[in-house]
Enzyme design. Structure first.
Site, mmCIF file in Angstrom:
data_model
loop_
_atom_site.group_PDB
_atom_site.id
_atom_site.type_symbol
_atom_site.label_atom_id
_atom_site.label_comp_id
_atom_site.label_asym_id
_atom_site.label_seq_id
_atom_site.Cartn_x
_atom_site.Cartn_y
_atom_site.Cartn_z
ATOM 1 N N ARG A 16 0.821 -1.222 0.000
ATOM 2 C CA ARG A 16 0.000 0.000 0.000
ATOM 3 C C ARG A 16 0.856 1.275 0.000
ATOM 4 O O ARG A 16 0.477 2.297 0.581
ATOM 5 C CB ARG A 16 -0.929 0.039 1.219
ATOM 6 N N SER A 27 -10.974 -1.016 3.647
ATOM 7 C CA SER A 27 -10.165 -1.335 4.832
ATOM 8 C C SER A 27 -9.650 -0.033 5.439
ATOM 9 O O SER A 27 -8.973 0.733 4.762
ATOM 10 C CB SER A 27 -8.958 -2.185 4.438
ATOM 11 N N GLU A 36 -4.843 2.896 6.921
ATOM 12 C CA GLU A 36 -4.539 2.899 5.488
ATOM 13 C C GLU A 36 -5.162 4.165 4.874
ATOM 14 O O GLU A 36 -4.658 4.744 3.930
ATOM 15 C CB GLU A 36 -5.151 1.642 4.859
#
Ligand code: EPU
Length: 337
Positions: free
Chosen positions: A164, A236, A332
């Protein structure tokens, strides 16, 4: 190019927070990027770039310029018997690109079906799902350096991809505007089916093809992840923490049921969703912010949450998980103030 003032961002963030931007600038071409960057007021103003706003948490109204790409062309720049290389505008909706690739029989991104967002942001944050990350297909990324107006083409290695993350989130954060992403797809795709329950879902289909993989993933995701049109969310909310093998053994001794996945460098990835569920948060509401009842990694706006309410819930989760497991979760989702 289009510039709007005091513009509502409700449709530009999937938490559906009714915040406003002082300025909202949408560009359609590379020339527009250069024109905007030449403007003195623009250069001095506080600015951020957004994609579909599917990974952002606005804490307040935004007192600056928000940039958004509407570069939407997709061109085949080279092809041979094995593969095809596509030049894709940063404003293309990610899932429309997946649909386009699958319908042409080009493989590589079918496991990334149904991920919200746009192509530029997908390349910046290295989106991933079901054992595939977008870096696996990226050839290069074309962007404009905000301070100097210069165009630069970054090879995949120069993008410094990680879980990520990329150089556009670290060393070069907020320094480039991405115009195009060049991706290489396979005409003889090897399917990646080993992650989670993908094989079980595929067993319900008559054959395994790019299209049925796409359909199966859409079916799995729709069961677990709320549709932002109905419940505001950003997928998420936390990254899955990565720990050393020794740290994991210690955790396993204390919590024998703890699930895990192998990560790079002999490390171990622990599902944040499990840690959060074990702390009793799944399905709980805190004011107008909540933890989704089908997937504990997803925070939701139950109707009229403001960004700080969601951030407060995230902090409570981080602290509780840390006290219980000694692991500090990292969002995130990017917070914007
Ligand atoms: N689990 C729980 N409780 C839950 C949900 C999951 O205990 O409420 C446990 C289960 O043991 C399950 C494991 O967590 O086996 C993993 O869950 P899942 O397969 O749903 O995936 P994830 O780790 O929660 C990651 C990505 C998702 C991606 C899926 C599938 C991150 C931070 N998230 O989620 O990406 O779609 O894998 O590959 O890595 C996103 O980034 O927005 C996103 C949705």
């Amino acid at each position: 190019m289009e510039i709007k003032q005091n513009y509502s961002l409700e449709k530009h963030n999937t938490f559906r927070l009714p915040v406003k931007a002082r300025w909202f600038l949408e560009y359609d071409t590379e020339e527009d990027i250069v024109t905007a960057l030449r403007d003195e007021y623009f250069m001095e103003c506080y600015k951020i770039h957004i994609g579909a706003g599917s990974n952002l948490l606005f804490l307040n109204d935004f007192n600056g310029i928000i940039l958004h790409s509407r570069i939407k062309d997709i061109t085949v720049i080279s092809e041979n018997e094995e593969s095809v290389c596509l030049k894709v505008g940063s404003g293309v909706i990610w899932d429309e690109l997946v649909q386009y690739a699958v319908s042409h029989g080009w493989g590589g991104i079918e496991n990334l079906s149904h991920i919200p967002g746009e192509v530029g942001a997908a390349a910046i944050q290295n989106i991933g799902a079901y054992g595939v990350e977008v870096k696996d297909v990226i050839d290069s990324v074309e962007g404009y350096h905000i301070p100097t107006l210069e165009k630069q083409v970054f090879s995949k290695a120069e993008c410094q991809y990680a879980y990520r993350s990329s150089i556009f989130k670290t060393e070069y954060a907020d320094q480039y505007i991405i115009a195009y992403v060049n991706i290489r797809l396979s005409k003889k795709p090897l399917f990646s089916l080993s992650y989670g329950n993908l094989k079980d879902e595929l067993a319900k289909y008559p054959e395994i093809s790019l299209q049925t993989i796409r359909d199966a993933i859409i079916a799995i995701r729709s069961k677990k992840l709320p549709d932002p049109e109905q419940i505001g969310n950003a997928g998420s909310f936390f990254m899955n923490p990565v720990v050393t093998e020794e740290e994991f053994q210690e955790l396993k001794n204390k919590f024998p049921d703890i699930p895990s996945y192998p990560a790079s460098d002999n490390k171990v990835k622990v599902p944040a969703a499990w840690l959060i569920e074990q702390c009793g948060f799944k399905g709980q509401a805190y004011g107008q912010a909540g933890v989704y009842d089908k997937q504990a990694l997803v925070l939701v706006n139950l109707g009229n949450a403001d960004g700080n309410e969601i951030a407060l819930l995230a902090d409570i989760i981080i602290q509780t998980v840390e006290v219980r497991f000694g692991i500090r979760l990292r969002p995130e989702v990017k917070y914007i103030c």
